[in-house]
Write a protein that holds these residues in place. Structure first.
Motif, short mmCIF file in Angstrom:
data_model
loop_
_atom_site.label_atom_id
_atom_site.label_comp_id
_atom_site.label_asym_id
_atom_site.label_seq_id
_atom_site.Cartn_x
_atom_site.Cartn_y
_atom_site.Cartn_z
N ALA A 17 0.87 -1.31 -0.10
CA ALA A 17 -0.02 0.13 0.01
C ALA A 17 0.75 1.29 -0.01
O ALA A 17 0.50 2.39 -0.36
CB ALA A 17 -0.95 0.06 1.07
N GLY A 18 2.09 1.09 0.42
CA GLY A 18 2.90 2.34 0.55
C GLY A 18 3.96 2.49 -0.53
O GLY A 18 4.58 3.47 -0.71
N VAL A 76 -7.70 -3.76 -10.78
CA VAL A 76 -7.24 -4.47 -9.42
C VAL A 76 -8.08 -5.82 -9.55
O VAL A 76 -9.02 -6.03 -9.76
CB VAL A 76 -7.86 -3.70 -8.24
N GLU A 77 -7.14 -6.57 -9.42
CA GLU A 77 -7.17 -8.30 -9.47
C GLU A 77 -7.65 -8.67 -8.11
O GLU A 77 -8.66 -9.41 -7.91
CB GLU A 77 -6.19 -8.97 -9.97
N ARG A 78 -6.93 -8.34 -7.06
CA ARG A 78 -7.19 -8.52 -5.73
C ARG A 78 -6.55 -7.74 -4.73
O ARG A 78 -5.70 -6.95 -5.30
CB ARG A 78 -6.85 -10.23 -5.53
N MET A 79 -6.93 -7.52 -3.57
CA MET A 79 -6.54 -6.83 -2.61
C MET A 79 -6.54 -7.67 -1.06
O MET A 79 -7.14 -8.58 -1.02
CB MET A 79 -7.21 -5.52 -2.12
N THR A 80 -5.42 -7.31 -0.41
CA THR A 80 -5.43 -7.71 1.16
C THR A 80 -5.74 -6.66 2.10
O THR A 80 -5.31 -5.61 2.12
CB THR A 80 -4.05 -8.22 1.43
N LEU A 81 -6.84 -6.95 2.86
CA LEU A 81 -7.43 -6.24 3.80
C LEU A 81 -7.39 -6.53 5.32
O LEU A 81 -7.80 -7.54 5.52
CB LEU A 81 -8.90 -5.83 3.45
N LEU A 82 -6.69 -5.45 5.87
CA LEU A 82 -6.89 -5.76 7.71
C LEU A 82 -8.02 -5.09 8.06
O LEU A 82 -8.03 -4.03 8.16
CB LEU A 82 -5.47 -5.25 8.01
N THR A 83 -8.78 -5.92 8.68
CA THR A 83 -9.91 -5.28 9.46
C THR A 83 -9.49 -5.01 10.63
O THR A 83 -8.73 -5.51 11.23
CB THR A 83 -11.04 -6.16 9.29
N LEU A 84 -10.49 -4.34 11.40
CA LEU A 84 -10.08 -3.83 12.82
C LEU A 84 -10.18 -4.83 13.87
O LEU A 84 -9.45 -4.64 14.92
CB LEU A 84 -11.33 -2.79 12.91
N ASP A 85 -10.62 -6.23 13.55
CA ASP A 85 -10.66 -7.22 14.34
C ASP A 85 -9.46 -8.05 14.18
O ASP A 85 -9.20 -9.24 14.93
CB ASP A 85 -12.03 -7.90 14.44
N GLY A 86 -8.65 -7.47 13.10
CA GLY A 86 -7.33 -8.36 13.05
C GLY A 86 -7.37 -9.35 12.07
O GLY A 86 -6.50 -10.25 11.56
N ARG A 87 -8.46 -9.69 11.26
CA ARG A 87 -8.71 -10.26 10.24
C ARG A 87 -7.97 -9.97 8.87
O ARG A 87 -8.16 -8.91 8.49
CB ARG A 87 -10.15 -10.75 9.76
N LEU A 88 -7.18 -10.96 8.16
CA LEU A 88 -6.64 -10.48 6.94
C LEU A 88 -7.31 -11.04 5.85
O LEU A 88 -7.43 -12.41 5.64
CB LEU A 88 -5.22 -11.11 7.18
N VAL A 119 -3.46 -3.83 2.63
CA VAL A 119 -2.04 -3.95 2.93
C VAL A 119 -1.16 -4.25 1.58
O VAL A 119 -0.30 -3.61 1.42
CB VAL A 119 -1.92 -5.29 3.74
N ASP A 120 -1.99 -4.72 0.59
CA ASP A 120 -1.25 -5.01 -0.66
C ASP A 120 -2.38 -5.17 -1.79
O ASP A 120 -3.49 -5.17 -1.47
CB ASP A 120 -0.29 -6.00 -1.03
N ILE A 121 -2.00 -4.77 -2.96
CA ILE A 121 -2.92 -4.63 -4.22
C ILE A 121 -2.30 -5.16 -5.26
O ILE A 121 -1.11 -5.16 -5.55
CB ILE A 121 -3.12 -3.11 -4.72
N THR A 122 -3.14 -6.02 -6.10
CA THR A 122 -2.46 -6.75 -7.28
C THR A 122 -3.06 -6.43 -8.26
O THR A 122 -4.50 -6.35 -8.57
CB THR A 122 -2.70 -8.32 -7.12
#
Length: 534
Positions: free
Chosen positions: A124-125, A176-188, A215-218
């Motif tokens: 993401a950065g 965007v093919e896929r993304m990784t998202l970290l939710t507030l309850d810690g799920r990835l 967190v990341d993007i494809t």
């Protein structure tokens, strides 16, 4: 519906049989819970938006791993503090500002290219400058990327951003093919455009960072040259005698359009071609032109760059400064229009200069700030709807809006530095200004030295927002937003209930929020109490 949605969202750790907290190896995940004092922090850090108009003073954290992000989320939940994400500091309004906790994603900067699949996975950065350089070395380009190299992928995907190639290619989210998202309850979570994660996928893109940490993007990327071959951009400029002529030229023929969200060059033999326009005020009145750009491999064409595509040119900084005075701005545009623009033959630019022409503006602002000068930037984009079945009516609607801009500029003596127009295809992203409808994106850019001028600019942009609503259009939420909450509520009535529902699912405590979200949609996001920092 909600129960089915949450049941379908399994974390990456659950699917892979990993222990909870394993995180992403490439993001530096560590199963040992980190201490907060191990995370780099700048307490009470003064932050501002790119335009220089919005400020905040918050605790700025720089996590390096998913586990450190989880630790910050736990702390925020335990203390009731509010969180906002930030990275490249290119947001024009207050989208990435907060007086409480601000999390910089700038350390998540990995870039991994899969040449066989024509995909790039980035943290993401990762900045678009770094991404574009890595891709170009292998003969690839992004299908669409913003015009400053300092913006990050996490920031632009959260904005659902557009570029000059969006006239045929659509917005960033289409690739965007896929993304990784970290939710507030810690799920990835891994999000894709297909079920069961489609709803959240289409809400996170353009969701302004209020649904979790991307967190990341494809992305899918386009191959335009053999590896190691220089890539240049050829642009043909055509002058327009009227706004009617400009509007007609902006509607791309069907064969140039992205076939559908998720299409690829490999599958369809399709490479994006930019079709966009610019308009500006000279001492003799309005001028406009349509530009068409395409990628070319190799150096067989001699470089003939546009001045605006040379961000490091010696004249760029002084011109940027002088353009903030309206009379001088019109005089400079008059000189450029008469003596510099030559439309008889194409311009040929280096790839990076063409893509990131706004880096010259960034440089001018940084130098000015170093000298103690304040430079304000105001940009707002409006989506004017387009219906191919009612083409003539749609084009009249656009030309009427462009004349309204001219009328305001003549009346107040505060013309935009320039404004650009391009056609955008409809999409499915929830908070997109083009959700469910094709349209023309009209972006006005103003530069000013003083707050009095900024105040007048705000009033006129608010006037244009009201007119946009009358035309059935919307204000783009990613740049400056000067419109009343009632107007924005009407523009996004189709999306807000679903967005609020999804936010309650992934952020039930409402930790991801800030003044911008509360200002634009106060009926749905009331201001949270300011708690003492601990």
């Amino acid at each position: 519906m909600a129960a089915g949605f949450t049941g379908g969202l399994r974390s990456r750790a659950q699917r892979a049989g990993e222990r909870p907290g394993a995180g992403l190896a490439r993001a530096g995940g560590d199963p040992t819970p980190p201490r907060l004092d191990e995370i780099q922090r700048r307490p009470l850090c003064l932050l501002q938006g790119y335009g220089g108009l919005h400020h905040a003073c918050g605790d700025l954290y720089f996590p390096r791993s998913v586990e450190q992000l989880r630790a910050l989320f736990r702390m925020a939940k335990q203390t009731g503090r509010r969180v906002t994400f930030r990275a490249g500091a290119q947001s024009l309004d207050g989208q990435a500002l907060n007086d409480d906790i601000v999390i910089s994603m700038i350390r998540f900067d990995s870039i991994e290219l899969d040449e066989d699949r024509a995909e790039v996975t980035v943290g993401a950065g990762a900045t678009w400058g770094a991404i574009a350089r890595e891709l170009a070395a292998r003969g690839f380009v992004p299908y669409t990327a913003v015009s400053t190299s300092y913006a990050t992928a996490g920031g632009t995907v959260s904005g659902g951003c557009l570029s000059r190639f969006s006239g045929t290619a659509g917005k960033e989210g289409s690739y965007v093919e896929r993304m990784t998202l970290l939710t507030l309850d810690g799920r990835l979570l891994t999000l894709r455009r297909d079920e069961p994660t489609s709803a959240l996928f289409h809400a996170v893109i353009g969701g302004l960072g209020y649904l979790g940490a991307v967190v990341d993007i494809t992305y899918r990327v386009a191959r335009v040259a053999p590896p190691g071959t220089p890539i240049r951009v050829v642009t043909q400029v055509t002058r327009c005698e009227s706004f009617e002529e400009l509007a007609e030229a902006l509607v791309p023929p069907p064969e140039l359009l992205l076939p559908a969200e998720g299409g690829t060059a490999e599958e369809d033999g399709w490479i994006p071609e930019a079709i966009f326009s610019v308009a500006f005020q000279t001492l003799e009145g309005s001028r406009s032109m349509v530009l068409r750009s395409r990628y070319v491999a190799g150096t067989s064409l001699e470089l003939r760059p546009l001045l605006t595509h040379r961000p490091r040119h010696l004249l760029r900084v002084p011109i940027e400064w002088l353009m903030r005075m309206s009379v001088v701005s019109r005089a400079i545009w008059t000189i450029i229009d008469r003596f510099i623009f030559d439309v008889t033959r194409p311009y040929v630019d280096e790839l990076m200069g063409y893509m990131f022409f706004m880096d010259g503006n960034v440089l001018a602002k940084r130098i000015a700030q170093g000298l103690g000068m304040r430079m304000f930037t105001v940009q707002q984009s409006f989506m004017i709807p387009y219906d191919a079945g009612a083409r003539e009516e749609s084009l009249r609607r656009l030309t009427g809006f462009l004349r309204k801009i001219d009328e305001i500029a003549a009346r107040d003596g505060i013309p935009p530095i320039m404004f650009d127009v391009l056609h955008i295809q409809g999409d499915r992203f929830l908070l997109s200004a083009n959700h469910g409808t094709d349209g023309f994106a009209v972006t006005l850019a103003f530069e000013a030295w003083d707050e009095d001028s900024v105040c007048r600019i705000r009033l006129r942009l608010s006037e244009l927002s009201a007119h946009t609503l009358e035309l059935g259009g919307r204000v783009y939420l990613v740049k400056n937003v000067y419109a009343t909450p009632e107007q924005l509520e009407a523009m996004y009535a189709h999306a807000l209930p679903e967005f609020v529902r999804l936010k309650q699912l992934v952020d039930p405590d409402g930790l991801l929020r800030n003044e911008f979200l509360e200002r634009v949609f106060p009926a749905h996001f009331r201001p949270a109490p300011r708690l003492a920092r601990r």
